[in-house]
Motif scaffolding. Structure first.
Motif, PDB file in Angstrom:
ATOM      1  N   MET A 136      -0.706  96.610 -69.239  1.00  0.00           N
ATOM      2  CA  MET A 136      -0.287  97.434 -68.126  1.00  0.00           C
ATOM      3  C   MET A 136      -0.027  96.582 -66.881  1.00  0.00           C
ATOM      4  SD  MET A 136       0.446 100.385 -66.962  1.00  0.00           S
ATOM      5  CE  MET A 136      -0.251 101.953 -67.314  1.00  0.00           C
ATOM      6  N   ASP A 137      -0.842  95.553 -66.676  1.00  0.00           N
ATOM      7  CA  ASP A 137      -0.655  94.693 -65.511  1.00  0.00           C
ATOM      8  C   ASP A 137       0.674  93.940 -65.588  1.00  0.00           C
ATOM      9  OD1 ASP A 137      -3.043  95.475 -64.373  1.00  0.00           O
ATOM     10  OD2 ASP A 137      -4.199  93.868 -65.325  1.00  0.00           O
ATOM     11  N   ASP A 138       1.057  93.536 -66.793  1.00  0.00           N
ATOM     12  CA  ASP A 138       2.338  92.848 -66.962  1.00  0.00           C
ATOM     13  C   ASP A 138       3.493  93.771 -66.576  1.00  0.00           C
ATOM     14  OD1 ASP A 138       1.053  90.575 -67.851  1.00  0.00           O
ATOM     15  OD2 ASP A 138       1.327  91.060 -69.974  1.00  0.00           O
ATOM     16  N   PHE A 139       3.405  95.023 -66.979  1.00  0.00           N
ATOM     17  CA  PHE A 139       4.454  95.994 -66.655  1.00  0.00           C
ATOM     18  C   PHE A 139       4.533  96.216 -65.141  1.00  0.00           C
ATOM     19  CE2 PHE A 139       5.643 100.494 -65.899  1.00  0.00           C
ATOM     20  CZ  PHE A 139       6.964 100.413 -66.304  1.00  0.00           C
ATOM     21  N   LYS A 140       3.386  96.337 -64.501  1.00  0.00           N
ATOM     22  CA  LYS A 140       3.374  96.523 -63.046  1.00  0.00           C
ATOM     23  C   LYS A 140       4.002  95.326 -62.334  1.00  0.00           C
ATOM     24  CE  LYS A 140      -0.678  99.530 -62.759  1.00  0.00           C
ATOM     25  NZ  LYS A 140      -2.057  99.647 -62.262  1.00  0.00           N
ATOM     26  N   HIS A 149      15.644 110.072 -63.384  1.00  0.00           N
ATOM     27  CA  HIS A 149      16.323 109.590 -64.584  1.00  0.00           C
ATOM     28  C   HIS A 149      15.325 109.185 -65.668  1.00  0.00           C
ATOM     29  CE1 HIS A 149      19.561 108.939 -61.539  1.00  0.00           C
ATOM     30  NE2 HIS A 149      20.215 109.588 -62.463  1.00  0.00           N
ATOM     31  N   TYR A 150      14.190 108.638 -65.273  1.00  0.00           N
ATOM     32  CA  TYR A 150      13.135 108.222 -66.189  1.00  0.00           C
ATOM     33  C   TYR A 150      11.789 108.602 -65.600  1.00  0.00           C
ATOM     34  CZ  TYR A 150      16.626 105.133 -68.350  1.00  0.00           C
ATOM     35  OH  TYR A 150      17.733 104.630 -68.969  1.00  0.00           O
ATOM     36  N   THR A 151      10.784 108.600 -66.466  1.00  0.00           N
ATOM     37  CA  THR A 151       9.408 108.708 -65.988  1.00  0.00           C
ATOM     38  C   THR A 151       8.772 107.335 -66.140  1.00  0.00           C
ATOM     39  OG1 THR A 151       8.495 109.279 -68.169  1.00  0.00           O
ATOM     40  CG2 THR A 151       9.247 111.109 -66.759  1.00  0.00           C
ATOM     41  N   TRP A 152       7.667 107.122 -65.452  1.00  0.00           N
ATOM     42  CA  TRP A 152       6.968 105.851 -65.597  1.00  0.00           C
ATOM     43  C   TRP A 152       6.513 105.655 -67.039  1.00  0.00           C
ATOM     44  CZ3 TRP A 152       7.931 102.300 -62.371  1.00  0.00           C
ATOM     45  CH2 TRP A 152       8.121 102.567 -61.019  1.00  0.00           C
ATOM     46  N   GLN A 153       6.123 106.736 -67.677  1.00  0.00           N
ATOM     47  CA  GLN A 153       5.665 106.655 -69.071  1.00  0.00           C
ATOM     48  C   GLN A 153       6.804 106.173 -69.981  1.00  0.00           C
ATOM     49  OE1 GLN A 153       2.527 107.042 -70.196  1.00  0.00           O
ATOM     50  NE2 GLN A 153       3.238 106.453 -72.247  1.00  0.00           N
ATOM     51  N   GLN A 154       8.002 106.731 -69.785  1.00  0.00           N
ATOM     52  CA  GLN A 154       9.145 106.321 -70.605  1.00  0.00           C
ATOM     53  C   GLN A 154       9.459 104.839 -70.415  1.00  0.00           C
ATOM     54  OE1 GLN A 154      11.899 109.156 -68.955  1.00  0.00           O
ATOM     55  NE2 GLN A 154      11.992 110.332 -70.894  1.00  0.00           N
ATOM     56  N   LEU A 155       9.460 104.408 -69.178  1.00  0.00           N
ATOM     57  CA  LEU A 155       9.762 103.005 -68.897  1.00  0.00           C
ATOM     58  C   LEU A 155       8.687 102.068 -69.444  1.00  0.00           C
ATOM     59  CD1 LEU A 155      11.137 103.327 -65.267  1.00  0.00           C
ATOM     60  CD2 LEU A 155      12.437 102.854 -67.345  1.00  0.00           C
ATOM     61  N   TYR A 156       7.441 102.499 -69.343  1.00  0.00           N
ATOM     62  CA  TYR A 156       6.347 101.677 -69.869  1.00  0.00           C
ATOM     63  C   TYR A 156       6.461 101.548 -71.385  1.00  0.00           C
ATOM     64  CZ  TYR A 156       1.731 100.045 -71.151  1.00  0.00           C
ATOM     65  OH  TYR A 156       0.706  99.322 -71.689  1.00  0.00           O
ATOM     66  N   GLU A 157       6.733 102.658 -72.059  1.00  0.00           N
ATOM     67  CA  GLU A 157       6.875 102.616 -73.518  1.00  0.00           C
ATOM     68  C   GLU A 157       8.049 101.722 -73.927  1.00  0.00           C
ATOM     69  OE1 GLU A 157       7.134 106.685 -74.777  1.00  0.00           O
ATOM     70  OE2 GLU A 157       5.024 107.074 -74.293  1.00  0.00           O
ATOM     71  N   PHE A 158       9.144 101.828 -73.210  1.00  0.00           N
ATOM     72  CA  PHE A 158      10.291 100.983 -73.501  1.00  0.00           C
ATOM     73  C   PHE A 158       9.931  99.507 -73.298  1.00  0.00           C
ATOM     74  CE2 PHE A 158      14.441  99.091 -73.055  1.00  0.00           C
ATOM     75  CZ  PHE A 158      15.198  99.802 -73.966  1.00  0.00           C
ATOM     76  N   TYR A 159       9.182  99.225 -72.242  1.00  0.00           N
ATOM     77  CA  TYR A 159       8.759  97.860 -71.947  1.00  0.00           C
ATOM     78  C   TYR A 159       7.867  97.321 -73.058  1.00  0.00           C
ATOM     79  CZ  TYR A 159       6.446  93.999 -69.525  1.00  0.00           C
ATOM     80  OH  TYR A 159       5.956  92.772 -69.181  1.00  0.00           O
ATOM     81  N   VAL A 160       6.936  98.151 -73.519  1.00  0.00           N
ATOM     82  CA  VAL A 160       6.010  97.724 -74.571  1.00  0.00           C
ATOM     83  C   VAL A 160       6.761  97.485 -75.886  1.00  0.00           C
ATOM     84  CG1 VAL A 160       4.060  98.464 -76.010  1.00  0.00           C
ATOM     85  CG2 VAL A 160       3.983  98.783 -73.536  1.00  0.00           C
ATOM     86  N   LEU A 161       7.699  98.373 -76.213  1.00  0.00           N
ATOM     87  CA  LEU A 161       8.422  98.261 -77.480  1.00  0.00           C
ATOM     88  C   LEU A 161       9.420  97.101 -77.497  1.00  0.00           C
ATOM     89  CD1 LEU A 161       9.146 102.003 -78.295  1.00  0.00           C
ATOM     90  CD2 LEU A 161       7.555 100.482 -79.482  1.00  0.00           C
ATOM     91  N   TYR A 162      10.164  96.945 -76.428  1.00  0.00           N
ATOM     92  CA  TYR A 162      11.272  95.999 -76.432  1.00  0.00           C
ATOM     93  C   TYR A 162      11.085  94.775 -75.540  1.00  0.00           C
ATOM     94  CZ  TYR A 162      13.463  99.957 -78.697  1.00  0.00           C
ATOM     95  OH  TYR A 162      13.748 100.987 -79.546  1.00  0.00           O
ATOM     96  N   GLY A 163      10.163  94.844 -74.606  1.00  0.00           N
ATOM     97  CA  GLY A 163       9.900  93.699 -73.741  1.00  0.00           C
ATOM     98  C   GLY A 163      10.831  93.636 -72.549  1.00  0.00           C
TER      99      GLY A 163
END
Length: 100
Positions: free
Chosen positions: A1-5, A22-36
């Motif tokens: 989570m700290d990396d995403f922040k 357009h997005y939620t923080w949850q959607q963006l975080y999940e995308f970040y975790v899945l794809y980097g």
């Protein structure tokens, strides 16, 4: 989570996407975790945003002396070219009142 922040802090345009709905923080975080953070999805946000510090870094790296010399050289070239360009005088009719 700290990396995403930390990643989100580098791209402020992402906050605007969440604020605009357009997005939620949850959607963006999940995308970040899945794809980097190297996924092409983030490229539009990275390229579309030029913050003040980025602009200052660019300006800081400009060699003003070299830029000035380049402009002086360009001015000399333009002056030289202008001496070769023949300026035509507008053709005026030298008609007098009695030529009518």
């Amino acid at each position: 989570m700290d990396d995403f922040k930390a990643f989100v802090k580098t791209i402020p345009a992402i906050r605007e996407e969440v604020a605009n709905g357009h997005y939620t923080w949850q959607q963006l975080y999940e995308f970040y975790v899945l794809y980097g953070e190297d996924d092409p999805m983030w490229d539009t946000y990275k390229k579309s945003h030029m913050d003040l510090t980025g602009m200052l870094d660019i300006l800081k790296n400009i060699d003003l002396d070299a830029l000035s010399k380049s402009f002086e050289g360009l001015q000399k070239i333009l002056n030289l070219v202008s001496t070769f360009v023949v300026k035509e005088q507008p053709k005026t009719q030298n008609r007098q009142w009695y030529d009518d």
